[in-house]
Scaffold this motif. Structure first.
Motif, PDB file in Angstrom:
ATOM      1  N   LEU A  51       0.856  -1.188   0.000  1.00 34.48           N
ATOM      2  CA  LEU A  51       0.000   0.000   0.000  1.00 34.48           C
ATOM      3  C   LEU A  51       0.887   1.232   0.000  1.00 34.48           C
ATOM      4  O   LEU A  51       1.723   1.402   0.883  1.00 34.48           O
ATOM      5  CB  LEU A  51      -0.905   0.008   1.228  1.00 34.48           C
ATOM      6  CG  LEU A  51      -1.966   1.106   1.277  1.00 34.48           C
ATOM      7  CD1 LEU A  51      -3.095   0.803   0.307  1.00 34.48           C
ATOM      8  CD2 LEU A  51      -2.501   1.270   2.700  1.00 34.48           C
ATOM      9  N   THR A  52       0.713   2.094  -0.993  1.00 38.91           N
ATOM     10  CA  THR A  52       1.514   3.311  -1.093  1.00 38.91           C
ATOM     11  C   THR A  52       0.744   4.527  -0.608  1.00 38.91           C
ATOM     12  O   THR A  52      -0.467   4.468  -0.380  1.00 38.91           O
ATOM     13  CB  THR A  52       1.941   3.564  -2.552  1.00 38.91           C
ATOM     14  OG1 THR A  52       0.768   3.852  -3.335  1.00 38.91           O
ATOM     15  CG2 THR A  52       2.675   2.368  -3.130  1.00 38.91           C
ATOM     16  N   ASP A  55      -1.992   5.252  -3.050  1.00 41.13           N
ATOM     17  CA  ASP A  55      -3.144   4.365  -2.852  1.00 41.13           C
ATOM     18  C   ASP A  55      -4.024   4.881  -1.719  1.00 41.13           C
ATOM     19  O   ASP A  55      -5.252   4.944  -1.823  1.00 41.13           O
ATOM     20  CB  ASP A  55      -2.668   2.948  -2.494  1.00 41.13           C
ATOM     21  CG  ASP A  55      -1.888   2.269  -3.603  1.00 41.13           C
ATOM     22  OD1 ASP A  55      -2.052   2.651  -4.780  1.00 41.13           O
ATOM     23  OD2 ASP A  55      -1.117   1.346  -3.279  1.00 41.13           O
ATOM     24  N   VAL A 159      -3.701   5.699 -10.436  1.00 40.36           N
ATOM     25  CA  VAL A 159      -3.732   4.702  -9.362  1.00 40.36           C
ATOM     26  C   VAL A 159      -3.951   3.304  -9.922  1.00 40.36           C
ATOM     27  O   VAL A 159      -3.279   2.344  -9.523  1.00 40.36           O
ATOM     28  CB  VAL A 159      -4.828   5.056  -8.337  1.00 40.36           C
ATOM     29  CG1 VAL A 159      -5.048   3.904  -7.360  1.00 40.36           C
ATOM     30  CG2 VAL A 159      -4.443   6.314  -7.567  1.00 40.36           C
ATOM     31  N   THR A 163      -0.888   0.838  -8.872  1.00 39.88           N
ATOM     32  CA  THR A 163      -1.030   0.167  -7.585  1.00 39.88           C
ATOM     33  C   THR A 163      -0.692  -1.324  -7.684  1.00 39.88           C
ATOM     34  O   THR A 163      -0.949  -1.978  -8.700  1.00 39.88           O
ATOM     35  CB  THR A 163      -2.448   0.334  -7.022  1.00 39.88           C
ATOM     36  OG1 THR A 163      -2.489  -0.231  -5.714  1.00 39.88           O
ATOM     37  CG2 THR A 163      -3.488  -0.354  -7.893  1.00 39.88           C
ATOM     38  N   ASN A 165      -1.799  -3.194  -5.050  1.00 45.44           N
ATOM     39  CA  ASN A 165      -2.742  -3.705  -4.070  1.00 45.44           C
ATOM     40  C   ASN A 165      -4.047  -4.080  -4.769  1.00 45.44           C
ATOM     41  O   ASN A 165      -4.667  -3.245  -5.441  1.00 45.44           O
ATOM     42  CB  ASN A 165      -3.002  -2.664  -2.981  1.00 45.44           C
ATOM     43  CG  ASN A 165      -3.866  -3.193  -1.864  1.00 45.44           C
ATOM     44  OD1 ASN A 165      -5.077  -3.274  -2.003  1.00 45.44           O
ATOM     45  ND2 ASN A 165      -3.248  -3.566  -0.750  1.00 45.44           N
ATOM     46  N   ILE A 168      -7.202  -1.943  -3.901  1.00 47.15           N
ATOM     47  CA  ILE A 168      -7.169  -0.613  -4.517  1.00 47.15           C
ATOM     48  C   ILE A 168      -7.538  -0.715  -5.995  1.00 47.15           C
ATOM     49  O   ILE A 168      -8.263   0.127  -6.533  1.00 47.15           O
ATOM     50  CB  ILE A 168      -5.792   0.044  -4.338  1.00 47.15           C
ATOM     51  CG1 ILE A 168      -5.473   0.237  -2.851  1.00 47.15           C
ATOM     52  CG2 ILE A 168      -5.730   1.379  -5.080  1.00 47.15           C
ATOM     53  CD1 ILE A 168      -6.417   1.163  -2.121  1.00 47.15           C
ATOM     54  N   ARG A 169      -7.055  -1.749  -6.673  1.00 42.72           N
ATOM     55  CA  ARG A 169      -7.415  -1.941  -8.080  1.00 42.72           C
ATOM     56  C   ARG A 169      -8.926  -2.108  -8.240  1.00 42.72           C
ATOM     57  O   ARG A 169      -9.543  -1.517  -9.128  1.00 42.72           O
ATOM     58  CB  ARG A 169      -6.693  -3.150  -8.676  1.00 42.72           C
ATOM     59  CG  ARG A 169      -5.227  -2.909  -9.002  1.00 42.72           C
ATOM     60  CD  ARG A 169      -4.675  -3.987  -9.922  1.00 42.72           C
ATOM     61  NE  ARG A 169      -4.675  -5.311  -9.308  1.00 42.72           N
ATOM     62  CZ  ARG A 169      -3.696  -5.784  -8.550  1.00 42.72           C
ATOM     63  NH1 ARG A 169      -2.643  -5.031  -8.292  1.00 42.72           N
ATOM     64  NH2 ARG A 169      -3.749  -6.999  -8.048  1.00 42.72           N
TER      65      ARG A 169
END
Length: 242
Positions: A51-52, A55, A159, A163, A165, A168-169
């Motif tokens: 996780l950024t 994100d 994103v 991403t 994750n 998140i996608r």
């Protein structure tokens, strides 16, 4: 290892959060320009993927958008002067009701703290539209929404393509479907001032960070829920449908 962070970056639909693990703070700055020094910095490594900062900011940006566009949808249903404006309002309510549920679910799984209010800037949009009447409301609603919706498209694309994750996608996919529905239905009102909307989208005003940062939730305050509209005939995610 979690890295302490006080600054986050967003676009026009600003938003900010604090990760609930460790000692990360609710960001003190957020705004219309990107101010994050490291949007690609990994702040946590859940089972669903790294996780950024970008994100995390995206999740709160989705939440903040719903917190102001949902009540605008209610206004459109109540005082829109045309069927097209009222229909746009129905789509805003249905779309954000469904999207907010997904956003809260992702935030809960990833330990992200969400705001309960939109930013002061977004609250200003709501106040302006609440004060508008008649045709002025219709025109302002269409143009303000189109300007802000146009901006978040680039955020979704960024994103979704970067991403790592999976949650998140999935949220980015749902947000994109909802946003395209809202853009389409707002344009169908025939009231969008495209010159103004595109100008504001491409050149957002350089507002102070405090105006574009959603306030952190009050400790112990129940999480605000955007309920789906009762007896709604709108199917969230069906682009432009009625």
């Amino acid at each position: 290892m979690l890295v302490s962070r006080k600054v986050a970056g967003t676009l026009f639909l600003g938003g900010g959060i604090a990760f609930t693990l460790g000692s990360l703070l609710y960001p003190s700055m957020l705004g219309v320009q990107k101010v994050s020094s490291a949007p690609d910095r990994v702040i946590a490594r859940p089972a669903t993927g790294p996780l950024t900062e970008a994100d995390r900011d995206f999740v709160v940006e989705v939440r903040a958008a719903g917190l102001w566009e949902y009540p605008v949808g209610q206004m459109a249903v109540q005082k829109g002067t045309t069927k097209a404006v009222k229909t746009a309002g129905e789509h805003l309510i249905a779309g954000h009701g469904s999207l907010d549920a997904a956003c809260r679910g992702v935030a809960g799984e990833l330990g992200i703290t969400l705001p309960n209010q939109p930013s002061p800037q977004q609250q200003g949009f709501v106040a302006q539209l609440n004060a508008d009447t008649g045709k002025q409301f219709d025109a302002d609603m269409a143009t303000i929404l189109r300007a802000t919706q146009g901006q978040i498209l680039s955020t979704i694309a960024s994103v979704r393509t970067t991403t790592k994750n999976s949650l998140i996608r999935a949220l980015a996919d749902k947000t994109n479907d909802t946003l395209m529905d809202h853009i389409t239905i707002v344009e169908k009102t025939g009231l969008v001032d495209f010159d103004k909307a595109l100008s504001q989208s491409a050149n957002p005003p350089g507002l102070p960070a405090q105006d574009t940062t959603p306030p952190p939730p009050v400790a112990g305050q129940p999480q605000v829920v955007l309920p789906p509209a009762a007896n709604s005939k709108v199917s969230p995610g069906s682009v432009g449908g009625e």
